[in-house]
Design an enzyme around this catalytic site. Sequence first.
Site, mmCIF file in Angstrom:
data_model
loop_
_atom_site.group_PDB
_atom_site.id
_atom_site.type_symbol
_atom_site.label_atom_id
_atom_site.label_comp_id
_atom_site.label_asym_id
_atom_site.label_seq_id
_atom_site.Cartn_x
_atom_site.Cartn_y
_atom_site.Cartn_z
ATOM 1 N N SER A 124 0.821 -1.210 0.000
ATOM 2 C CA SER A 124 0.000 0.000 0.000
ATOM 3 C C SER A 124 0.853 1.257 0.000
ATOM 4 O O SER A 124 1.982 1.274 0.500
ATOM 5 C CB SER A 124 -0.920 0.020 1.216
ATOM 6 O OG SER A 124 -1.808 -1.070 1.179
HETATM 7 N N1 SAH Z 1 -1.262 -4.552 4.016
HETATM 8 C C1 SAH Z 1 -0.448 -4.635 2.820
HETATM 9 C C2 SAH Z 1 -1.278 -4.464 1.588
HETATM 10 C C3 SAH Z 1 -1.319 -5.686 0.763
HETATM 11 S S1 SAH Z 1 -2.450 -5.612 -0.596
HETATM 12 C C4 SAH Z 1 0.700 -3.664 2.926
HETATM 13 O O1 SAH Z 1 1.186 -3.471 4.012
HETATM 14 O O2 SAH Z 1 1.127 -3.091 1.943
HETATM 15 C C5 SAH Z 1 -3.828 -6.474 0.068
HETATM 16 C C6 SAH Z 1 -3.625 -7.913 0.400
HETATM 17 O O3 SAH Z 1 -4.900 -8.441 0.773
HETATM 18 C C7 SAH Z 1 -3.144 -8.808 -0.743
HETATM 19 O O4 SAH Z 1 -1.929 -9.390 -0.380
HETATM 20 C C8 SAH Z 1 -4.240 -9.861 -0.889
HETATM 21 O O5 SAH Z 1 -3.762 -11.160 -1.178
HETATM 22 C C9 SAH Z 1 -4.890 -9.807 0.477
HETATM 23 N N2 SAH Z 1 -6.256 -10.320 0.570
HETATM 24 C C10 SAH Z 1 -7.287 -10.137 -0.299
HETATM 25 N N3 SAH Z 1 -8.394 -10.771 0.157
HETATM 26 C C11 SAH Z 1 -8.051 -11.361 1.344
HETATM 27 C C12 SAH Z 1 -8.750 -12.175 2.289
HETATM 28 N N4 SAH Z 1 -10.035 -12.507 2.126
HETATM 29 N N5 SAH Z 1 -8.079 -12.600 3.372
HETATM 30 C C13 SAH Z 1 -6.772 -12.282 3.577
HETATM 31 N N6 SAH Z 1 -6.060 -11.526 2.715
HETATM 32 C C14 SAH Z 1 -6.688 -11.069 1.611
#
Ligand code: SAH
Length: 218
Positions: A69
Amino acid sequence: MRPPLADTAGAAMRARARMVERLRSQGVRDERVLAAMMQVPRHRFVQEGLAFRAYDDTALPIGYQQTISQPFVVARMIELLHAGRELGRTLEVGAGCGYQAAVLSFVAAEVFAVERIRPLLDQARENLRTLRRPNVRLKHADGSVGLPEAAPFDTIIVAAASPAVPQALKEQLAPGGRLIIPIGAGEQRLVLVERHGGSFRESRLEAVRFVPLLTGTE
Ligand code: SAH
């Protein structure tokens, strides 16, 4: 020529200080959040080839069609949850490479972070290991149903967009608990949900852009 390691660490710290100043100018006011953003070496959470862009205010690819993010959005979401109260016991849905979980660990008492894609969860584990945060627990799980075994949570932060607020997440909020989640299919907005006894108050906040919240694990 590669600069010596000490210079690289110094350069990373200076880049991080500039990022924090930029966050201030973008309106982030919460000193605890800004200090946490200063603590976490974001360049260690991206692939080596992208490290030079780690402190730009942008999302970056982390593989598996997912992204780390944007710093402003991480800071803003945590600031909105923190406003006037402690984060306490926090659930993060969508840990990705673990960056936001690391930032949260400097603000919240306890962090439970779940990720549905196993190789990303492994990456998050590896990235967090070197930081030695004692209060973060990671789990390979579908967070759209929350994390029942660790509920209730004082705060829940969802890093992936959903068409509607998942009922399970609302139910896993402690009394007075707060949840922040991007909502919408095309246009997305951050929605803050506050639990008061059995009722929930929702506020629609700023426009954002997140990868979709999916179900199941892989
Ligand atoms: N928090 C992260 C952002 C990652 S992007 C950061 O620090 O940058 C969002 C993430 O959500 C992705 O890795 C995706 O695989 C995950 N995701 C999507 N749906 C999900 C679910 N139902 N349960 C767990 N993770 C999920």
